[in-house]
Design a protein around this motif. Structure first.
Motif, short mmCIF file in Angstrom:
data_model
loop_
_atom_site.label_atom_id
_atom_site.label_comp_id
_atom_site.label_asym_id
_atom_site.label_seq_id
_atom_site.Cartn_x
_atom_site.Cartn_y
_atom_site.Cartn_z
N VAL A 1 25.74 -12.59 121.28
CA VAL A 1 26.41 -12.00 120.37
C VAL A 1 26.38 -10.47 120.35
O VAL A 1 25.19 -9.99 120.57
CB VAL A 1 25.79 -12.23 118.77
CG1 VAL A 1 26.46 -11.64 117.69
CG2 VAL A 1 25.65 -13.86 118.61
N LYS A 2 27.61 -9.80 120.35
CA LYS A 2 27.52 -8.38 120.53
C LYS A 2 27.57 -7.67 119.09
O LYS A 2 26.77 -6.99 118.80
CB LYS A 2 28.87 -8.14 121.32
CG LYS A 2 28.97 -6.31 121.40
CD LYS A 2 30.38 -6.16 122.16
CE LYS A 2 30.86 -4.80 122.35
NZ LYS A 2 31.98 -4.37 123.03
N LYS B 1 36.47 -13.62 123.72
CA LYS B 1 35.16 -13.26 123.22
C LYS B 1 34.94 -13.20 121.86
O LYS B 1 33.99 -12.58 121.52
CB LYS B 1 34.90 -11.87 123.83
CG LYS B 1 34.67 -11.99 125.46
CD LYS B 1 34.33 -10.74 126.11
CE LYS B 1 34.15 -10.97 127.81
NZ LYS B 1 33.70 -9.55 128.10
N MET B 2 35.59 -13.82 121.14
CA MET B 2 35.51 -13.82 119.39
C MET B 2 35.48 -14.86 118.91
O MET B 2 36.41 -16.02 119.37
CB MET B 2 36.65 -12.69 119.13
CG MET B 2 36.70 -11.51 119.51
SD MET B 2 38.16 -10.50 118.82
CE MET B 2 38.24 -8.97 119.86
N ILE B 3 34.90 -15.04 117.88
CA ILE B 3 35.05 -16.28 117.04
C ILE B 3 35.67 -15.74 115.69
O ILE B 3 35.20 -14.89 114.99
CB ILE B 3 33.78 -16.94 116.45
CG1 ILE B 3 32.99 -17.38 117.95
CG2 ILE B 3 33.96 -17.98 115.44
CD1 ILE B 3 31.51 -17.73 117.69
N LEU C 1 34.81 -12.99 113.09
CA LEU C 1 33.51 -13.09 112.32
C LEU C 1 32.36 -12.89 113.16
O LEU C 1 31.50 -12.27 112.93
CB LEU C 1 33.29 -14.79 112.19
CG LEU C 1 34.38 -15.26 111.16
CD1 LEU C 1 34.09 -16.77 111.15
CD2 LEU C 1 34.09 -14.52 109.61
N VAL C 2 32.51 -13.24 114.74
CA VAL C 2 31.38 -12.75 115.57
C VAL C 2 32.13 -12.39 117.07
O VAL C 2 33.21 -13.11 117.13
CB VAL C 2 30.68 -14.10 116.00
CG1 VAL C 2 29.56 -13.93 117.08
CG2 VAL C 2 29.76 -14.46 114.70
N ASP D 1 24.74 -17.31 110.68
CA ASP D 1 23.38 -17.82 111.33
C ASP D 1 23.06 -17.10 112.53
O ASP D 1 22.30 -17.65 113.35
CB ASP D 1 23.54 -19.40 111.60
CG ASP D 1 23.95 -20.11 110.15
OD1 ASP D 1 23.17 -19.57 109.31
OD2 ASP D 1 24.73 -20.88 110.41
N VAL D 2 23.69 -15.99 112.99
CA VAL D 2 23.47 -15.39 114.20
C VAL D 2 23.32 -13.75 114.01
O VAL D 2 23.93 -13.26 113.15
CB VAL D 2 24.54 -15.58 115.32
CG1 VAL D 2 24.78 -17.00 115.61
CG2 VAL D 2 25.99 -15.11 114.81
N ILE D 3 22.56 -13.19 114.87
CA ILE D 3 22.43 -11.77 114.97
C ILE D 3 22.76 -11.02 116.10
O ILE D 3 22.73 -11.77 117.18
CB ILE D 3 20.92 -11.31 114.39
CG1 ILE D 3 20.03 -12.10 115.54
CG2 ILE D 3 20.87 -11.67 112.93
CD1 ILE D 3 18.74 -11.46 115.58
N PRO D 4 23.35 -9.81 116.28
CA PRO D 4 23.46 -9.20 117.44
C PRO D 4 22.23 -9.37 118.57
O PRO D 4 21.06 -9.00 118.13
CB PRO D 4 23.69 -7.84 117.19
CG PRO D 4 24.14 -7.93 115.84
CD PRO D 4 23.49 -9.16 115.09
#
Length: 98
Positions: free
Chosen positions: A77-78, A30-32, A94-95, A44-47
């Motif tokens: 994204v958490k 579940k992680m990048i 990172l995410v 480029d992403v937000i929770p």
């Protein structure tokens, strides 16, 4: 050529070593993770954002090359572990997906 990893122990240490439970690998599904040490150029992403497999989530610069980091699967994204301008280590989160 063959490579062997050898563990040399006293008889007592060997006996105790056999009783140790096997080490479980961390679940990073579940992680990048950052594939290399570098500098986060953009994130480029937000929770709460829905991300599709293959979508760019950030850009990490290493050795003057910009690397686009993409999601390997769909998810929401958490948390975001870094922001633009941050230095990151290899395997740093990172995410994280929910």
């Amino acid at each position: 050529a063959t490579t062997l990893n050898v563990l040399v122990l006293t008889p007592r240490s060997a006996e105790l070593h056999e009783k140790l439970p096997p080490k479980k690998a961390a679940d990073t599904s579940k992680m990048i993770l950052s594939p290399m040490p570098g500098l986060v150029v953009t994130l480029d992403v937000i929770p709460g954002q829905l991300v599709r497999a293959g979508e760019a989530v950030c850009v990490v610069e290493a050795m003057k090359m910009q690397n686009i980091i993409r999601a390997e699967r769909d998810g929401t994204v958490k948390t975001v572990g870094a922001k633009a301008g941050d230095s990151v280590a290899a395997d740093e989160v990172l995410v994280e997906f929910a």
